[in-house]
Design a protein around this motif. Structure first.
Motif, PDB file in Angstrom:
ATOM      1  N   TYR A  46     -10.910   7.832  -1.379  1.00 52.29           N
ATOM      2  CA  TYR A  46      -9.088   7.834  -1.002  1.00 52.29           C
ATOM      3  C   TYR A  46      -8.699   7.110  -2.204  1.00 52.29           C
ATOM      4  CZ  TYR A  46      -4.648   6.276   0.436  1.00 52.29           C
ATOM      5  OH  TYR A  46      -3.346   5.866   0.516  1.00 52.29           O
ATOM      6  N   THR A  47      -7.553   7.602  -2.794  1.00 51.68           N
ATOM      7  CA  THR A  47      -6.586   6.689  -3.732  1.00 51.68           C
ATOM      8  C   THR A  47      -5.172   6.684  -3.140  1.00 51.68           C
ATOM      9  OG1 THR A  47      -6.506   8.698  -5.067  1.00 51.68           O
ATOM     10  CG2 THR A  47      -8.105   7.129  -5.803  1.00 51.68           C
ATOM     11  N   ASN A  48      -4.780   5.431  -3.321  1.00 48.36           N
ATOM     12  CA  ASN A  48      -3.159   5.365  -2.965  1.00 48.36           C
ATOM     13  C   ASN A  48      -2.348   6.380  -3.916  1.00 48.36           C
ATOM     14  OD1 ASN A  48      -0.485   4.377  -2.429  1.00 48.36           O
ATOM     15  ND2 ASN A  48      -1.019   2.284  -3.203  1.00 48.36           N
ATOM     16  N   PRO A  49      -1.658   7.193  -3.137  1.00 49.15           N
ATOM     17  CA  PRO A  49      -0.708   8.005  -3.914  1.00 49.15           C
ATOM     18  C   PRO A  49       0.540   7.278  -4.494  1.00 49.15           C
ATOM     19  CG  PRO A  49      -0.473   8.422  -1.652  1.00 49.15           C
ATOM     20  CD  PRO A  49      -1.549   7.561  -1.817  1.00 49.15           C
ATOM     21  N   SER A  50       0.798   6.214  -4.199  1.00 48.49           N
ATOM     22  CA  SER A  50       1.796   5.223  -4.982  1.00 48.49           C
ATOM     23  C   SER A  50       1.268   4.277  -5.604  1.00 48.49           C
ATOM     24  CB  SER A  50       2.583   4.446  -3.582  1.00 48.49           C
ATOM     25  OG  SER A  50       3.130   5.596  -2.767  1.00 48.49           O
ATOM     26  N   PHE A  51      -0.046   4.202  -6.160  1.00 48.06           N
ATOM     27  CA  PHE A  51      -0.616   3.334  -6.839  1.00 48.06           C
ATOM     28  C   PHE A  51       0.191   3.081  -7.989  1.00 48.06           C
ATOM     29  CE2 PHE A  51      -3.600   1.633 -10.022  1.00 48.06           C
ATOM     30  CZ  PHE A  51      -3.822   0.528  -9.493  1.00 48.06           C
TER      31      PHE A  51
ATOM     32  N   SER B 242       0.747  -1.295  -0.010  1.00 44.92           N
ATOM     33  CA  SER B 242       0.225  -0.148  -0.061  1.00 44.92           C
ATOM     34  C   SER B 242       0.898   1.151   0.123  1.00 44.92           C
ATOM     35  CB  SER B 242      -0.857  -0.081   1.438  1.00 44.92           C
ATOM     36  OG  SER B 242      -0.004   0.385   2.304  1.00 44.92           O
ATOM     37  N   SER B 243       0.384   2.376   0.088  1.00 51.27           N
ATOM     38  CA  SER B 243       1.264   3.489   0.280  1.00 51.27           C
ATOM     39  C   SER B 243       2.199   3.524   1.321  1.00 51.27           C
ATOM     40  CB  SER B 243       0.348   4.895   0.356  1.00 51.27           C
ATOM     41  OG  SER B 243      -0.436   4.772   1.807  1.00 51.27           O
ATOM     42  N   HIS B 244       1.892   2.901   2.383  1.00 49.10           N
ATOM     43  CA  HIS B 244       2.794   2.522   3.530  1.00 49.10           C
ATOM     44  C   HIS B 244       4.056   2.265   3.008  1.00 49.10           C
ATOM     45  CE1 HIS B 244       3.652   1.940   7.790  1.00 49.10           C
ATOM     46  NE2 HIS B 244       4.359   0.904   7.576  1.00 49.10           N
ATOM     47  N   GLN B 245       4.328   1.519   1.980  1.00 51.92           N
ATOM     48  CA  GLN B 245       5.323   0.949   1.478  1.00 51.92           C
ATOM     49  C   GLN B 245       6.121   2.100   0.474  1.00 51.92           C
ATOM     50  OE1 GLN B 245       3.214  -1.358   1.887  1.00 51.92           O
ATOM     51  NE2 GLN B 245       4.183  -2.141   3.688  1.00 51.92           N
ATOM     52  N   GLY B 246       5.486   2.899  -0.023  1.00 54.76           N
ATOM     53  CA  GLY B 246       5.970   3.976  -0.881  1.00 54.76           C
ATOM     54  C   GLY B 246       6.440   3.251  -2.060  1.00 54.76           C
TER      55      GLY B 246
ATOM     56  N   ALA C  90      -5.549   0.016  -3.890  1.00 53.07           N
ATOM     57  CA  ALA C  90      -6.022   1.137  -4.849  1.00 53.07           C
ATOM     58  C   ALA C  90      -6.741   2.172  -4.461  1.00 53.07           C
ATOM     59  CB  ALA C  90      -6.593   0.523  -6.081  1.00 53.07           C
ATOM     60  N   THR C  91      -7.733   1.543  -3.691  1.00 54.30           N
ATOM     61  CA  THR C  91      -8.833   2.667  -2.770  1.00 54.30           C
ATOM     62  C   THR C  91      -9.297   2.259  -1.608  1.00 54.30           C
ATOM     63  OG1 THR C  91     -10.722   1.573  -3.866  1.00 54.30           O
ATOM     64  CG2 THR C  91      -9.632   3.437  -5.122  1.00 54.30           C
TER      65      THR C  91
END
Length: 294
Positions: free
Chosen positions: A124-129, A95-99, A118-119
């Motif tokens: 909310y959408t994952n900024p690192s998606f 997820s975004s937690h991993q960047g 993804a969502t």
């Protein structure tokens, strides 16, 4: 009123999307609060309170299961087994937690598939998606995306539509897994999101049917046996249509939710060889490809 009757306290709270700065000014027993909010991440939630996200970047696949049920399996545990002798294919979820993830590195260590958040909810959408979804594909992995469900925010159909519109689609290219629906403990309140067992089953059916209508595939259902039993009454309604992704941080998948005779995916640890969570597909790589293709 003298200056001795007044006191100032300031605090900054980081929420994964930016920060909230609060200044508290006390006037003879009256507390006046001034909030200034800076939210920077794309797709970040703008509201707080019941039914609203305040830390979506901390809500990943299994984040609440670990909190509620613990993590019994040690990372890289050589004793991890399955109830069958079927070949297990290693994979991961992020997820975004991993960047930004080192996908060639994960591939070289043996990860053959990946799921990417993804969502969440409908805002909310994952900024690192993009880096994660495209990067895993470019490294050679079979990849898919998942949606963190918030059943108290909007209908299942509405969240399925949002998911499909923001990275949750599917194509029969043999490299894209059907989307996964993350059903776990509520990170913002009551474990079952204020729903009865029948209400929760109806919500999941709404999501699943809408996702199927939009993509031609039923979503994989991610959950733990404990949450599923508590919040759906251990419903067997999805076993014939939806593949099971079981979460259990131990040496085996354990007892599965009603109706499912086996798991398709098993999230067995939250740290290990690969970035993010550690997973096994219940079959050889050709079976992963077959599931992806539908």
């Amino acid at each position: 009123m003298s200056h001795r009757d007044r006191g100032d306290l300031s605090a900054v709270h980081g929420n994964g999307n930016g920060s909230v700065r609060a200044r508290f000014t006390l006037f003879t027993g009256v507390l006046v609060t001034v909030l200034s909010t800076a939210l920077a991440a794309p797709g970040a939630a703008r509201a707080a309170g019941p039914g609203h996200m305040t830390h979506p970047d901390l809500d990943w696949l299994g984040s609440q299961i670990k909190i509620h049920e613990g993590a019994g399996a040690a990372a890289g545990d050589s004793k991890v087994v399955t109830s069958s002798k079927i070949t297990q294919t290693p994979g991961m979820d992020v997820s975004s937690h991993q960047g930004n993830v080192d996908w060639p590195g994960a591939w070289s260590k043996g990860a053959k598939f990946a799921y990417v958040k993804a969502t969440e909810g409908t805002s909310y959408t994952n900024p690192s998606f993009t880096q994660q979804y495209n990067g895993s594909y470019n490294a050679g992995m079979i990849r898919g995306s998942y949606h963190f469900a918030l059943p108290d925010v909007s209908s299942g159909a509405a969240q399925a539509d949002y998911f499909v519109a923001h990275g949750g689609g599917w194509s029969a290219d043999g490299r894209t897994l059907p989307g996964a629906l993350d059903m776990e403990y509520n990170p913002y309140g009551a474990s079952c999101y204020g729903k009865s067992a029948s209400g929760m089953v109806s919500w999941i059916q709404s999501f699943s049917n809408e996702y199927h209508a939009k993509t031609g595939r039923y979503p994989t259902v991610y959950t733990s046996t404990s949450w599923w039993t508590t919040c759906t009454g251990n419903s067997a309604a999805f076993a014939k249509t939806n593949a099971l992704w079981i979460a259990r941080y131990s040496s085996s998948p354990g007892t599965l939710p009603a109706g499912w005779g086996y798991q398709t995916f098993w999230q067995w640890a939250d740290t290990g060889t690969f970035p993010g969570d550690q997973n096994k597909f219940n079959g050889a790589l050709d079976r992963v490809k077959a599931y992806a293709k539908g």
